[in-house]
Design an enzyme around this catalytic site. Structure first.
Site, PDB file in Angstrom:
ATOM      1  N   CYS A 180       0.816  -1.222   0.000  1.00 24.47           N
ATOM      2  CA  CYS A 180       0.000   0.000   0.000  1.00 24.47           C
ATOM      3  C   CYS A 180       0.846   1.267   0.000  1.00 24.47           C
ATOM      4  CB  CYS A 180      -0.933   0.000   1.208  1.00 24.47           C
ATOM      5  SG  CYS A 180      -2.116  -1.374   1.186  1.00 24.47           S
ATOM      6  N   HIS A 344      -3.491  19.531   6.840  1.00 23.08           N
ATOM      7  CA  HIS A 344      -4.254  18.389   6.345  1.00 23.08           C
ATOM      8  C   HIS A 344      -3.432  17.098   6.488  1.00 23.08           C
ATOM      9  CE1 HIS A 344      -7.011  21.332   4.690  1.00 23.08           C
ATOM     10  NE2 HIS A 344      -5.986  21.914   4.089  1.00 23.08           N
ATOM     11  N   HIS A 348      -3.143   6.537   5.318  1.00 16.66           N
ATOM     12  CA  HIS A 348      -3.612   5.359   4.579  1.00 16.66           C
ATOM     13  C   HIS A 348      -4.669   4.599   5.367  1.00 16.66           C
ATOM     14  CE1 HIS A 348      -3.836   1.742   2.259  1.00 16.66           C
ATOM     15  NE2 HIS A 348      -3.418   1.023   3.285  1.00 16.66           N
ATOM     16  N   HIS A 377     -14.747   4.569   4.459  1.00 17.19           N
ATOM     17  CA  HIS A 377     -16.186   4.328   4.504  1.00 17.19           C
ATOM     18  C   HIS A 377     -16.770   4.147   3.107  1.00 17.19           C
ATOM     19  CE1 HIS A 377     -20.479   5.600   4.803  1.00 17.19           C
ATOM     20  NE2 HIS A 377     -20.447   4.852   5.886  1.00 17.19           N
ATOM     21  N   ASN A 381     -10.439   0.107   1.372  1.00 21.30           N
ATOM     22  CA  ASN A 381      -8.984   0.207   1.206  1.00 21.30           C
ATOM     23  C   ASN A 381      -8.658  -0.089  -0.256  1.00 21.30           C
ATOM     24  OD1 ASN A 381      -6.215  -0.102   1.165  1.00 21.30           O
ATOM     25  ND2 ASN A 381      -6.117  -1.421   2.975  1.00 21.30           N
TER      26      ASN A 381
END
Length: 454
Positions: A180, A344, A348, A377, A381
């Site tokens: 990832c 901000h 991940h 949500h 992922n």
């Protein structure tokens, strides 16, 4: 006048003694110094734009449909029960998507399905990016693609080059197995390449393949990936052209990369393997939170001196010394306040537990974690592309202002932790037609601790 004549005579003799070789040498030295000064000039890397793939609603997989699919596919009852528990606490909505091949009964995995999924995601994201920026594909100088578990021959790079008829001398690279973190690994690679190949454009395409690597066995540690990973991808356009600063969204400040593969527990934390029935899957061990925490600590320790004000560095250093000398007692080492630096945060979304652990560790508020939690949500992922969905969320909410700094944090197998720091160059107005624009007004939403699955 008489005193000036000898000087003029001497000057004439000196000029007449200069040979053609001397002139060539002088010109060479001047141009050499000019090139050296130009080469040593700092090269800035700009993020011109990016796009995220939005799957069609027809590919949505509501949790009740997911459960029904498992039952009709003949999955083991214990495996089904385990996945129901994970999904109920996952933080995923009814909007996440999977590729068409995984919606069929029985589930069939093949190279053709994986290729179709990769082509759909990559080509859509790249086409949107090129069209939005009115860019000719042949103007791309560097191409980097990444997908951890799908690495075909010809490569994903070759697929993109063929589809968009890019130049034959394009510098292309295909990264696999980087987990990832692959997108930020690609950013680091592109940064180095753009500094060498100046005045160039680099295109990064981040995607993942679910079709070939969906786990159909009974191993609980391998079933977790099925409950978290969903369909998605992103295309990112970088430039090292100084004239592009006026049209760029962000300027790259730092890329920090930490690898803990030398540690046995970290290396085996996220692992592609076969179970006892020779079914392939990605195993996620229970130690993932501890491993991720240690990797993130090492990353922040490297990033801190580059971005934190002296006061924060001093407090951390003093706390560290006191801890080593026993003066802190049972108290923890001071955690630097990165909120003094960044407006901000794009963390991940490896899972709800990972997000909650990082939120607690960095002492971030709900608003500061909003982009990460809402991305998990709605989209799940999506592997290395997830952090770009988060950045897109922040932009679409109209929160990105000139001078704001963004911290992207990626975690992945290996085990790796990578940070990228960007500075916003101008206030970004919300766009229409991106991955979030159709439903941005309905976010943020409350995410219950446990979701009922019919």
């Amino acid at each position: 006048m008489a005193s000036v004549m000898p000087l003029i005579s001497t000057l004439i003799k000196l000029i007449s003694s200069i040979t053609q070789h001397d002139i060539i040498m002088a010109v060479t030295v001047v141009f050499g110094l000019f090139y050296l000064l130009l080469y040593k000039r700092k090269v800035s890397i700009y993020l011109l734009d990016f796009t995220c793939y939005r799957p069609p609603d027809s590919l949505r997989v509501p949790m009740s449909m997911y459960l029904e699919h498992l039952m009709h596919d003949g999955s083991d009852p214990d495996a089904i029960s385990f996945q129901v528990k994970i999904l109920a606490r996952s933080g995923l909505s009814q909007e996440t998507c999977i590729p068409p091949s995984l919606r069929e009964l029985p589930i069939t995995k093949s190279l053709s399905f994986s290729k179709e999924e990769a082509a759909t995601v990559m080509f859509s994201a790249v086409a949107d990016l090129l069209e939005k920026n009115k860019l000719n594909p042949r103007s791309i100088d560097i191409l980097i693609t990444n997908s951890s578990v799908y690495s075909p021959t010809p490569s994903l790079c070759a697929m993109v080059i063929k589809e968009f008829r890019m130049r034959s001398n394009i510098l292309s690279f295909n990264l696999s197995g980087m987990g990832c973190t692959a997108s930020l690994v690609s950013i680091g690679l592109a940064k180095d390449l753009l500094k060498v190949h100046r005045n160039s454009l680099a295109l990064i395409v981040s995607s993942e393949s679910l079709s070939q690597n969906w786990y159909t066995g009974k191993n609980h540690s391998m079933l977790i990936a099925n409950c978290l990973f969903r369909m998605g991808g992103a295309a990112i356009l970088l430039s090292s052209k100084e004239q592009d600063k006026k049209i760029a969204k962000y300027q790259l400040q730092h890329v920090i990369r930490i690898s803990r593969a030398q540690d046995d527990q970290s290396y085996a934390c996220i692992f592609q393997d076969e179970d006892g029935e020779e079914k392939t899957g990605i195993s996620i061990s229970k130690s993932v939170l501890n491993v991720a925490g240690e990797a993130l600590k090492a990353n922040t320790a490297s990033l801190g001196p580059l971005v934190l004000p002296f006061s924060e560095q001093f407090r951390y250093g003093l706390s560290f010394v006191c801890k080593k000398t026993g003066l802190l007692g049972g108290r923890k080492i001071y955690t630097p306040n990165f909120k003094r630096v960044f407006e901000h945060f794009c963390v991940h979304p490896g899972g709800r537990a990972v997000l909650l652990a990082i939120q607690k560790g960095l002492k971030l508020t709900e608003e500061e974690m909003e982009a990460s939690k809402m991305t998990l949500h709605r989209f799940g992922n999506t592997s290395s592309s997830s952090i770009w969905y988060e950045l897109s969320y922040t932009e679409t909410k109209g929160r990105m202002k000139r001078g704001n700094r963004v911290w992207q944090i990626a975690l992945g197998g290996g085990f790796k932790s990578i940070s990228a720091v960007w500075k916003c160059l101008h206030t970004i107005e919300p766009e229409k037609g991106n991955a979030w624009s159709d439903r941005i007004d309905s976010y943020p939403v409350d995410i219950p601790d446990i979701v009922e699955i019919a």
